[in-house]
Enzyme design. Structure first.
Site, PDB file in Angstrom:
ATOM      1  CG  ASP A 186      -2.320   0.166   0.983  1.00 38.58           C
ATOM      2  OD1 ASP A 186      -2.685   1.228   0.452  1.00 38.58           O
ATOM      3  OD2 ASP A 186      -3.094  -0.758   1.301  1.00 38.58           O
ATOM      4  CG  ASP A 224      -4.759   5.047   1.076  1.00 33.25           C
ATOM      5  OD1 ASP A 224      -5.672   4.230   1.213  1.00 33.25           O
ATOM      6  OD2 ASP A 224      -4.675   6.099   1.734  1.00 33.25           O
ATOM      7  CD  GLU A 276      -9.014   3.804  -1.800  1.00 36.05           C
ATOM      8  OE1 GLU A 276      -8.125   4.592  -1.463  1.00 36.05           O
ATOM      9  OE2 GLU A 276      -9.801   3.297  -0.992  1.00 36.05           O
ATOM     10  CG  HIS A 316      -8.814  -2.195   4.389  1.00 35.15           C
ATOM     11  ND1 HIS A 316      -8.511  -2.171   3.047  1.00 35.15           N
ATOM     12  CD2 HIS A 316      -8.504  -0.968   4.860  1.00 35.15           C
ATOM     13  CE1 HIS A 316      -8.025  -0.982   2.730  1.00 35.15           C
ATOM     14  NE2 HIS A 316      -8.016  -0.225   3.809  1.00 35.15           N
ATOM     15  CG  ASP A 317     -11.372   1.088   3.582  1.00 34.25           C
ATOM     16  OD1 ASP A 317     -10.856   0.995   4.709  1.00 34.25           O
ATOM     17  OD2 ASP A 317     -10.795   1.592   2.613  1.00 34.25           O
TER      18      ASP A 317
HETATM   19  C1  BGC Z   1      -7.992   3.312   2.944  1.00 34.33           C
HETATM   20  C2  BGC Z   1      -8.575   3.446   4.307  1.00 34.33           C
HETATM   21  C3  BGC Z   1      -7.877   4.606   4.974  1.00 34.33           C
HETATM   22  C4  BGC Z   1      -7.948   5.876   4.126  1.00 34.33           C
HETATM   23  C5  BGC Z   1      -6.969   6.882   4.599  1.00 34.33           C
HETATM   24  C6  BGC Z   1      -8.514   4.596   2.293  1.00 34.33           C
HETATM   25  O1  BGC Z   1      -8.633   4.616   1.012  1.00 34.33           O
HETATM   26  O2  BGC Z   1      -8.401   2.175   2.251  1.00 34.33           O
HETATM   27  O3  BGC Z   1      -8.470   2.290   5.060  1.00 34.33           O
HETATM   28  O4  BGC Z   1      -8.470   4.865   6.200  1.00 34.33           O
HETATM   29  O5  BGC Z   1      -7.671   5.619   2.789  1.00 34.33           O
HETATM   30  O6  BGC Z   1      -5.675   6.494   4.302  1.00 34.33           O
END
Ligand code: BGC
Length: 564
Positions: free
Chosen positions: A98, A207, A256, A334-335
């Site tokens: 990540d 991310d 993402e 995980h979200d």
């Molecule tokens: C991640 C989350 C994270 C957020 C801030 C998101 O896209 O998948 O788990 O809390 O970014 O980094």
């Protein structure tokens, strides 16, 4: 259509903290991943995506990085990370990590310097973040520059007395946003990326990649998401990284972004776009939102599940990237809540619905990402107490729910249904204490059904949910007709089933799945039905499909025909 190795692979997302604890401290770690590599190989996994492993105070479980060049102590050392790379590579698997680029932890040395005028490097690092002077309201009170609300439900600005300024944090006050307009900051980020490339990582999941640019006019809108999401200039930053680092090093990159139109989709994941190879988007993730909920908004407002919305989202993405880019298919990460609880059935149809969900997803074209525990049919948390939750977002939102008049038990149910902790409970490997995840009490409680739902119990059972996933993932890895096929949903508006044809070069699949607990009568006005024969099913099924069929609750009936 372009062909690349990453189109034929299965990706497995590891939430490091909850995967496997090798050193008995209640927290998953890198050695824990190494210990399970053979399990993953057997599942036909080609790429591991590891959630953030960097040094961090863990306010957001590692998405708040305090040192990008160090491994968090609780996860191991840089040598352990290298060992994981070596061991994965030895088994023919790749590893992507990540990459958190939108913000750092407030404990990162850059921010420590940025917020403190007395720090020798203050001048340099102050501009690595986004600062604004307080505004004065009509009554003469000094207030935040805008009313923007961050993604975890609290105001997006925090006051810093030492500079008499507010800094922007679109997630959490301990995660200040980086200023991507600052070239020196971008160069420092590139050094970090080079470090991990030199160590041997095979790519990155980037991310929050659509948030890098902000509207520097800072309009005072509420909640203001449009001013820190998907602004056109963020593509420039991504292309800069792509052109200088991702493409020349032949990395696998996955971005993402929530929402994208066709033009944006092609920028992110079009062949030769130089941004990413693929994009994680969320179009199918919340197909059960109640837009008229009296108290709750967005993902928190649980409504009726509409499979038609899931089909519409996937169909839209296949159409947008058709021949010009590549799709990711996944249920959740995980979200989001566990898909079995969210779109399936955790009661009498538990196993069947886990299999139907898997068949529906993993026989579609694109590259699959499976989230840890999905392969055994894990479900949401069963927590009774608020203090069993861990996610920072849970606590800001719980306070919001209560302040809007919701009682404690109703708020708890919202969390059990929708919170991110649902996906973050420890992986149950056995029926022993703590699900065999650890020998001591883990950082977050194991869910109560681990004696029944665990890897060991399913491993040698050919009828298990795990074996079913193995079959599907092995098929995907072996058959380009699936990954490179073209898909057509049969009854896109239907809200009970999920049926499609996936037509490859040499063979075609007819996938019939029922996403409901009712018997669903299907009228299949499709050509060549008689040429299909039964290939896979999770219930009694006809050998050949017919024009009128009845799908039992959560049925998955997959038919196949050769085209040559
Ligand atoms: C991640 C989350 C994270 C957020 C801030 C998101 O896209 O998948 O788990 O809390 O970014 O980094």
């Amino acid at each position: 259509m372009e062909k690349h190795w990453w189109q034929r692979t299965n990706i497995y997302q590891i939430y490091l903290r909850s995967f496997f604890d090798s050193n008995h401290d209640g927290i998953g770690d890198l050695h824990g991943v190494v210990a399970k590599l053979d399990y993953l190989k057997d599942l036909a996994i080609g790429v591991l995506w590891i959630s953030p492993h960097y040094a961090s105070p863990m306010d957001d479980n590692g998405y708040d990085v305090s040192d990008f060049l160090r491994v968090a102590d609780e996860y191991g050392t840089i040598e352990d990370f290298s060992l994981l790379l070596r061991e994965a590579h030895r088994r023919g698997m790749r590893v992507i990590t990540d990459l958190v680029l939108n913000h750092t932890s407030d404990e990162h040395p850059w921010f420590q310097a940025a917020k403190d005028p007395a720090h020798p490097e203050h001048r340099k690092y102050h501009d690595y973040y986004i600062w604004q002077k307080p505004k004065t309201d009509d009554t003469g009170q000094r207030i935040a520059p805008t009313r923007w609300i961050g993604w975890f439900g609290s105001p997006a600005w925090e006051y810093n007395a030492a500079t008499d300024e507010y800094y922007l944090h679109i997630f959490y006050k301990k995660m200040p946003d980086l200023n991507w307009r600052n070239e020196a900051m971008r160069e420092d980020i590139k050094k970090i990326i080079r470090f991990w490339i030199d160590l041997g990582v095979d790519g990155f999941r980037v991310d929050a990649s659509n948030h890098l640019e902000k509207n520097w006019a800072f309009p005072d809108d509420y909640p203001g998401y449009q001013h820190f999401s998907s602004l056109p200039k963020h593509h420039e930053y991504l292309r800069e990284l792509g052109t200088e680092l991702f493409v020349p090093n032949d990395l696998l990159t996955i971005g993402e972004s929530g929402g994208a139109n066709k033009e944006e989709a092609l920028l992110y994941a079009g062949y030769g776009s130089n941004e990413f190879n693929m994009l994680i988007q969320f179009g199918h993730c919340w197909a059960d939102i109640d837009d008229h909920h009296p108290i709750l908004r967005g993902k928190w407002a649980k409504g009726t599940f509409h499979p038609s919305r899931v089909k519409a989202s996937f169909a839209n993405w296949y159409e947008m990237l058709d021949q010009k880019g590549w799709n990711v298919i996944y249920w959740h990460n995980h979200d989001q809540p566990r898909v079995l609880s969210h779109y399936g059935n955790t009661g009498v149809h538990r196993e069947r619905s886990a299999k139907a969900l898997a068949a529906a997803l993993y026989l579609m074209p694109g590259t699959a990402i499976l989230y840890q525990g999905e392969e055994i049919g894990m479900s949401n948390v069963d927590y009774e107490r608020l203090d069993q939750f861990r996610d920072v977002e849970v606590f800001t939102e719980y306070a919001n729910f209560r302040s809007r008049g919701m009682d404690h038990e109703a708020a708890m149910q919202v969390l059990r249904d929708r919170s991110r902790d649902n996906a973050r409970t420890p992986m149950p490997w056995t029926d022993q204490a703590y699900g065999g995840f650890s020998t001591v009490s883990p950082w977050i409680d194991v869910i109560g059904n681990y004696p029944d739902v665990n890897v060991k119990k399913q491993e040698n059972d050919p009828e298990s949910v795990l074996s079913w996933h193995k079959t599907l993932l092995r098929l995907r890895a072996a058959d380009e007709n699936i990954t490179h096929g073209s898909i057509r949903f049969l009854d896109p508006k239907n809200d009970l089933d999920f049926c499609y044809r996936n037509t490859g070069k040499d063979s075609e699949l007819l996938v019939l799945t029922n996403f409901s607990d009712q018997f669903v009568k299907k009228s299949l006005q499709e050509p060549n039905l008689a040429k299909f024969t039964l290939f896979l099913s999770n219930c009694d099924a006809l050998r050949t499909p017919t024009e009128t069929m009845v799908l039992p609750p959560y049925a998955a009936q997959v038919y196949r025909r050769a085209l040559k």
